[in-house]
Scaffold this motif. Sequence first.
Motif, short mmCIF file in Angstrom:
data_model
loop_
_atom_site.label_atom_id
_atom_site.label_comp_id
_atom_site.label_asym_id
_atom_site.label_seq_id
_atom_site.Cartn_x
_atom_site.Cartn_y
_atom_site.Cartn_z
N VAL A 54 0.87 -1.18 0.00
CA VAL A 54 0.00 0.00 0.00
C VAL A 54 0.91 1.23 0.00
CG1 VAL A 54 -0.22 -0.15 2.52
CG2 VAL A 54 -1.91 1.15 1.23
N ASP B 253 -5.86 9.93 5.98
CA ASP B 253 -5.85 9.25 4.68
C ASP B 253 -4.95 8.03 4.72
OD1 ASP B 253 -7.62 10.78 3.39
OD2 ASP B 253 -6.21 11.50 1.83
N ASP B 254 -3.75 8.21 5.29
CA ASP B 254 -2.80 7.09 5.39
C ASP B 254 -3.41 5.96 6.22
OD1 ASP B 254 -0.98 8.51 3.98
OD2 ASP B 254 0.29 9.04 5.70
N ARG C 277 -6.05 4.04 4.32
CA ARG C 277 -5.48 3.17 3.29
C ARG C 277 -4.79 1.96 3.93
NH1 ARG C 277 -4.05 7.44 0.56
NH2 ARG C 277 -1.93 7.38 1.36
N GLU D 160 -7.38 -0.46 5.28
CA GLU D 160 -8.03 -1.23 4.20
C GLU D 160 -7.11 -2.39 3.77
OE1 GLU D 160 -8.81 -2.76 0.49
OE2 GLU D 160 -7.16 -1.30 0.68
#
Lengths: 402, 402
Positions: free
Chosen positions: B165, B248-249, B252, B255
Amino acid sequence: MAVGKVLFPVMPVVEGVSLGTAEAAIKKPGRRDLVVIEIAEGASVAGTFTRNAFCAAPVHVAKRHLVNGAPRFLVINTGNANAGTGDVGMRDAEATCAELGRLAGVPASAVLPFSTGVIGEPLPMDRLLDGLPVALASLSADGWQAAGEGIMTTDTRPKGATTTVEIGGRTVTINGVSKGAGMIKPNMATMLGFVATDASVDQVLLETLLREGVARSFNCITVDSDTSTNDACILIATGRGAKVTSDDDIARFREALDRILIELAQAIIRDGEGATKFVTLEVSEARTRQEALDVAFTVAHSPLVKTALYASDANWGRILAAVGRAPVDAFDVSRVVIDLGEVRLVEEGGRASSYTEEAGSAVMAGEEINIHIRLGRGEETATVWTSDLSHEYVSINADYRS
Amino acid sequence: MAVGKVLFPVMPVVEGVSLGTAEAAIKKPGRRDLVVIEIAEGASVAGTFTRNAFCAAPVHVAKRHLVNGAPRFLVINTGNANAGTGDVGMRDAEATCAELGRLAGVPASAVLPFSTGVIGEPLPMDRLLDGLPVALASLSADGWQAAGEGIMTTDTRPKGATTTVEIGGRTVTINGVSKGAGMIKPNMATMLGFVATDASVDQVLLETLLREGVARSFNCITVDSDTSTNDACILIATGRGAKVTSDDDIARFREALDRILIELAQAIIRDGEGATKFVTLEVSEARTRQEALDVAFTVAHSPLVKTALYASDANWGRILAAVGRAPVDAFDVSRVVIDLGEVRLVEEGGRASSYTEEAGSAVMAGEEINIHIRLGRGEETATVWTSDLSHEYVSINADYRS
């Protein structure tokens, strides 16, 4: 398979109860699959029913008719559960009561319907209704064994129990039949138990005795943790015999009734699908009865414990792991003691120092296994009966569309 | 048996993690059964452990060492669970940590021990300790597949998952291995999952991500409803790569981590003991997530549903009966809708009018089965993965002393 050889007992007459059967070819021809039970006027009747939210059409109708009036007939078909059948199922159950009522000259509301067998198929109403006059014509006070056979599904043998008890200087009789071998984790009662006595028992007392008796018999057995959509247990007191009124009489009657309910419930486990072992799980020293039941059922439902029983393997680690995952608050496992028959398996959080594989294996070799789990937390107890998990269980349920 | 052919993925290096194995003959000779994982200094490590009250000695020690300090080594043996072993088991787990610490030059408290295998036998300490220098000597950043093999018990294949990622313009890697095939109804995590990333993740955030990820992966699988005494899942962030800080990090990274956890959890079900089907049970329109989970697990644990799946029998009556006995308050079953793949099975309390046996059988013939149950009560959902109940499951557990 089934555990032990159990003969159907010689059942005496219960004054005020007659039983008739027919071969109605509901699922397949050539076997008794329709039973009618006539109850004399003036009897008290109590019933308990499944708590499965998807309960079957006949359960809805039987509950309503039981509340409404004085039941005069029970009608039971095997081969089809009339469950998951929606409005059609309700109409079929009501039509069965109406037709039997018409033939026998009683209101439809005096008939309680029961069904067992495959879920989700419509009842073959033509064949069922054609069978009713045949069953009525065969009504007999001696029809108990035929009725026991007429309610079987995957059962390998009919199940009956009988006893007598002295009430006010007179002998009263209690007879019962039951069926069931799979989808057995009753929650109220199991499909199906029918018990009758000639004693005279007040309606409210009868309901209490049945509810409390079922809680310690049918609601304490499990084959596979699956609660049927059709469970029901009915208790009839015809009132032809002695009246149960004094505290002493009630205690004696209760003891005899509980014995019959437990015998019928145990008969279901002995004939559990694929059963090779009859297992008694006793949990004691619990804080509450619910806690004792939770531990007992967690062990009774564990596939790993059940396959170990099948293998006659004294695999105490699996019993211990099942006890450890039971829903018990603030559980101090170092106080748990587990006995297999007379052999101590577990103490102080691990294998008992006195334990030997040889002693454990000797107990496990038997067909009847007792496991006693002491929790060291209180004084409440529960006893649950279960069977093992065998290849035969998988074969029966991978083949049988039920 | 196992569902589908799943190859172990090519696993890239995770900077800061090395893995070594040895053949220590813990249960039998000639197989990898001892794994050592070295974690670089400065890593964050989070863990979740079984809630079984009878948890194993290494679980007690690993939890204590995890709280105490900065873990530098994990040591895992298969073939023996060191559970139900009392004080001896605790001393053995501590002695294992002490010896590995001595050999590697770190404190015993920097070593987390894990065990899996038979319950209730003492660890063969001589052979285990002899294996430690061998495992240390084989430490390699490429040791992921060997480690996956070294933690297997009744597993038929090693289980691994890997992904990358982008975090802050840099690629971070997440690798994981897991094991398990029976006694699988994890309650916190399943024995055993080890996941590592080179990302830099704050300790508190790492613990949150693991707890939430495990709740929707390892805690949503079941083979046989039996919670192991030794379940554990460990997540390592070595901090050699990009730092996960912005919302945001985190989203991600979460996920990607959840994807790995679900893949590892599903791999356990695909390799479930005796499994011939991989079954996804989705429950939606529930009032609460717990209610959705309760319905999903009631169906997933039903032996009658599991044997019907084994038989490829679209026996919707058994699914309906299982849904109906789930612990749901004031359950209006007429609102329940059940789909089997794209085929509607149940609506309005009974078989869907559009349903045909042919359509149902076509779906059931597959190896991967989706069952979607809508409760019509709310907006919460849960997804649970399970396997079927086969003759092979009974054979494995009637033969294997675990």
